[in-house]
Design an enzyme around this catalytic site. Sequence first.
Site, PDB file in Angstrom:
ATOM      1  N   LYS A 133      50.831 -31.183 -12.843  1.00 59.95           N
ATOM      2  CA  LYS A 133      51.902 -32.188 -12.761  1.00 59.95           C
ATOM      3  C   LYS A 133      51.280 -33.526 -13.127  1.00 59.95           C
ATOM      4  O   LYS A 133      50.473 -34.087 -12.376  1.00 59.95           O
ATOM      5  CB  LYS A 133      52.445 -32.223 -11.331  1.00 59.95           C
ATOM      6  N   GLU A 191      56.189 -36.022 -20.097  1.00 56.58           N
ATOM      7  CA  GLU A 191      55.578 -37.093 -19.329  1.00 56.58           C
ATOM      8  C   GLU A 191      54.796 -38.025 -20.245  1.00 56.58           C
ATOM      9  O   GLU A 191      53.970 -37.570 -21.037  1.00 56.58           O
ATOM     10  CB  GLU A 191      54.634 -36.464 -18.293  1.00 56.58           C
ATOM     11  N   CYS A 442      66.720 -58.868  20.112  1.00 56.78           N
ATOM     12  CA  CYS A 442      66.566 -59.050  18.674  1.00 56.78           C
ATOM     13  C   CYS A 442      65.622 -60.229  18.413  1.00 56.78           C
ATOM     14  O   CYS A 442      65.862 -61.325  18.918  1.00 56.78           O
ATOM     15  CB  CYS A 442      67.918 -59.322  18.026  1.00 56.78           C
TER      16      CYS A 442
END
Length: 817
Positions: A133, A191, A442
């Site tokens: 690959k 590729e 928060c």
Amino acid sequence: MSASESKVEDLTEDAARGELERLHEVLSKADIAYHQNDAPEITDAAYDAAKKRYLEIEAAFPQLGQPDSLSTKVGAAPAEGFAKVQHGVPMLSLGNAFEDEEVSDFVARAKKFFMPDSLRDPEFMLDFVAEPKIDGLSASLRYEDGVFVRGATRGDGVVGEDITANLKTIDDIPKQLEGSGWPAVIEVRGEVYMSHAEFQRLKDHSARFGGQDFVNPRNTAAGSLRQKNSEITASRKLNFFAYAWGVAEDADGNPMPPAETQWEMVEKFKSWGFKTNPLMIRAESAKGLLDQYRKIESQRASLGYDIDGVVYKLNRLDLQQRWGFVARAPRWAIAHKFPAELAWTRLEAIDIQVGRTGALSPVARLMPVTVGGVVVSNATLHNEDYIAGRDSRGDTIRDGKDIRIGDWVQVYRAGDVIPKVADVDLSKRPDTAVPYAFPTLCPECRSEAVREEGDSVRRCTGGLICPAQAVEKLRHFVSRAAVDIDGLGAKQVEFFYAMCWMAEPADIFTLTDRDSSGERLVRDPEAVLQYLTDDEDGAATTLDELYEMLETAGVVPEGRAPAQIAEAIRKLGQLPLAKLKGWGGTSAGRLFSAIDERRTIAFRRLLFALGIRHVGEVVSADLAKHYGEWVRLTAAMDAAYPAMERHLAAEAAIAAERREAADAGRRAQITRVRDATWVAEPAVPQESRAAWDDLIGIDGIGAIVGVALVAAFAQSAERSSIDRLVSHLSVTPEAAPVAQDSAVAGKTVVFTGSLERMTRSEAKSMAEQLGAKVAGSVSSQTDILVAGPGAGSKLKKAEELGVDVISEDDWFTLVGR
DNA sequence: CAGCCTCGAGTTCC
DNA sequence: CTCGAGGCTG
């Protein structure tokens, strides 16, 4: 350089501009000449001198900085303006395997799926191909009558970018196919990559000339392909391996795969003049594939190019087709990845980011470390539980080791992209390290941050009070998939928000008027600053940022006290945009007209842009298709409200019943409780129930998404914000389906059971193209039920309601295909 | 009600 | 790209 060269500080702006342009040309030419034939036209010393002079002038006259300045050209320039290309056949991604066992599973799944064939035919044989690959970029090359006509990037798999000019500079890509036997139209895929040798050559060159900072071959190849000037691409040697294909058609447009197996296909590519990978082999067992994996792995370092694993594919094309696809990946292929590279570094801090939905996400700030060729200094820590050493089900991960600030941690790049913290070295833990206390307030707005039961994330409850949520919502609104306004990106939105020029999407569309009227502030700077300064910690950095922004804007407060900053913001509010630093009359005008262009907007985009929880691109499109017009959506949401509340009450009653039943040790009577809640409440009008049932009957939309939607449109604050926005817009109704004259136009269809001639999504898009609506469940609104084998409850319900039930074959007959 | 699949949301670096 | 959650099938 010329003797007439004057000192930089003596140059007039015009002279500087002229010289910059001249130097830019000299340097670019030299760059290209160097890369193309390794024979520089000017000496290295002359090049260095020119480069130095260029940078000096640029530093002295920053206003002259060009977008393609040599000093800012680093790696992949974010290229805009490549044309979009739709792939004839989508470019898919592959499922991943990391363990040998997953490879055996893959082979076993294939054997099982084709079991009937091997029983019928003793000669039947399954074989696979394995090949490296390549770690590069996928590209699709279209040939018509053997001539290379267009090349595109993968993009999102469906639509890519046209990079034909750049691909033409690659030697491995034939401009005209050799040999014979190619289809009239074929998309050859493969590729694009850069060899180690070429990468090194570029790096050496840039080290000598103080140029770009090339990170790794993959990024460099990507940057090269995205050059607008293909001469630059040509100056860098790229390579290409062919291994796949998309469209393959004969002259009449009929599908024409020129081979019967993957292997033969690649042989064909070779005969047509492509390079193909020499390490491809055939194998008939998992063992054969794994042997090749080891062989390739052992050669990895000496291949001369980067690979990140081995790909296995079922060889026979007819079998590939029969095995089919899951989501966007073929079932018949899999990528066996090499283990991710790991690195150890110190965790210096944990920051909390607040997202558009209020989600608090912890981010690790790391001592910079190289992982897989890239320097990483941030990494995701997912959520509260991940830091504590638990997964979503409450099971321990990392043997239950928690993560503490100061720890030595192991990082890797998941999928070779996103950095993650994988492990902790307890032996290096400082004595002073304490367990990380996840905030329950928060950090941006001090509202309470709560975790709902069964939810893995903690969310800020501040809503639009919370500046982080407000800004994130605005950023989402202007993002590419949403409203996408040219010249109004995330950065500009943050700036306008901090300057009190924008607080909600509607403000974008009043900006032009406010700019000319001089009334620009939509919020009170005092109020903004009040809460910034309310608290001891956390506020300082935000004030610093604000101060910095004001400086950039060209309005410098006389001091750094909040009152003085507020005063500066107010002063800023009296300046027209065109007077701000970084904004000229042209760019301001351009922004205003870009905003005007978006006053007409498609239903689905508008809905997606609102950023309602659980309502993403796909759900927005589904809703737009269902309701067609904006007013029909809002009317339906209004109507559904009482039924939605009743639904919530029923859920709550069921949960209570479950708890009671569990305590008493008896079975919960859910059906009874649910029915009781509905029956006992005659206050819910029938039409409300119809609107609600209609909503959650839409395929892909259930009660949770339904509640989020109806609540968003019912909540007074949120709804009035939406209405304010829509009052400035003209919403394009969702286009009616193309074919109106088919037998199923206007009908509501449900598919159930296993479909044999098409996938579920094919069935859905086919029906929609023919003008039918596709629902997920059977109701009195349903006209046709297409039932495949194994249909169950839906079939029964359809029969009860007297809905037409037909087979898949009947369906094809009905629509005339 | 379990398991599969799709979608949404969040994240990094260039 | 990955994870988790929501929806749907069986």
